[in-house]
Design an enzyme around this catalytic site. Sequence first.
Site, PDB file in Angstrom:
ATOM      1  CG  HIS A 137      -0.851   1.627   7.175  1.00  0.00           C
ATOM      2  ND1 HIS A 137       0.060   1.099   8.059  1.00  0.00           N
ATOM      3  CD2 HIS A 137      -0.145   2.436   6.336  1.00  0.00           C
ATOM      4  CE1 HIS A 137       1.262   1.587   7.779  1.00  0.00           C
ATOM      5  NE2 HIS A 137       1.170   2.391   6.731  1.00  0.00           N
ATOM      6  CD  GLU A 138      -1.046   2.671   2.632  1.00  0.00           C
ATOM      7  OE1 GLU A 138      -0.556   3.812   2.524  1.00  0.00           O
ATOM      8  OE2 GLU A 138      -0.372   1.676   2.959  1.00  0.00           O
ATOM      9  CG  HIS A 186       0.362   7.107   5.143  1.00  0.00           C
ATOM     10  ND1 HIS A 186       1.505   7.567   5.742  1.00  0.00           N
ATOM     11  CD2 HIS A 186       0.522   5.768   5.004  1.00  0.00           C
ATOM     12  CE1 HIS A 186       2.324   6.543   5.955  1.00  0.00           C
ATOM     13  NE2 HIS A 186       1.749   5.444   5.524  1.00  0.00           N
ATOM     14  CB  CYS A 221       5.074   2.423   7.225  1.00  0.00           C
ATOM     15  SG  CYS A 221       4.668   3.908   6.300  1.00  0.00           S
ATOM     16  CG  LEU A 222       6.725   0.931   1.190  1.00  0.00           C
ATOM     17  CD1 LEU A 222       6.247   1.227  -0.220  1.00  0.00           C
ATOM     18  CD2 LEU A 222       7.821  -0.126   1.183  1.00  0.00           C
ATOM     19  N   GLY A 278       0.841  -1.191   0.000  1.00  0.00           N
ATOM     20  CA  GLY A 278       0.000   0.000   0.000  1.00  0.00           C
ATOM     21  C   GLY A 278       0.877   1.241   0.000  1.00  0.00           C
ATOM     22  CD  GLN A 322       3.570   5.892   2.404  1.00  0.00           C
ATOM     23  OE1 GLN A 322       2.551   5.375   1.957  1.00  0.00           O
ATOM     24  NE2 GLN A 322       4.500   5.188   3.025  1.00  0.00           N
TER      25      GLN A 322
END
Length: 172
Positions: free
Chosen positions: A133-134, A137, A91-92, A44, A49
């Site tokens: 989660h996304e 963000h 998380c990236l 995701g 990001q």
Amino acid sequence: MRSLIFLPNPLLRERSNPVGLVNDDIRTLADDMLETMRCASGIGLAAIQVGEPVRLLVLDLLEKGVEHRDVFINPEIVWASKEHTVYEEGCLSIPNYYAEVERPKQVCVNYLDRCGRLKELQAEGLLATCLQHEIDHLDGILFIDYLSRLKRNMIIRKLRKKLRSEERCEKH
Ligand code: NI
């Protein structure tokens, strides 16, 4: 391909703006994000990001043999179950750190697809967790915010230290 940004980059704490018009620029950004996410082995990714403060996210995950690869524009959680579930999240933008986070097990999300059509998705399990989660963000919220202050500060310190040592390497 786009460059990912990492904690403690302050952009990650910004609230993203709604997409006004689903046009080719937005579709190109979504495609770039899918490609960037795939290269980083993520499931995701939110636009912030890659440094773009717009309410857009992409998912690419396989769960229970079902593939979910999709673009979500202006996503909004309109319902969440009282029942919760725990997943180990990563998380990236917070590389090499994973922790268990508790979230509603099922959610219903309204969003626009890549053609600008209004859609509704009932999600559960990993898909529901990823969406939450996304969507977090887009409001500047990170999964480490659900951990204790002690754990969160430890992660931020480690990442700052790593960033400084990388900067030193670049100078020499
Ligand atoms: Ni993330």
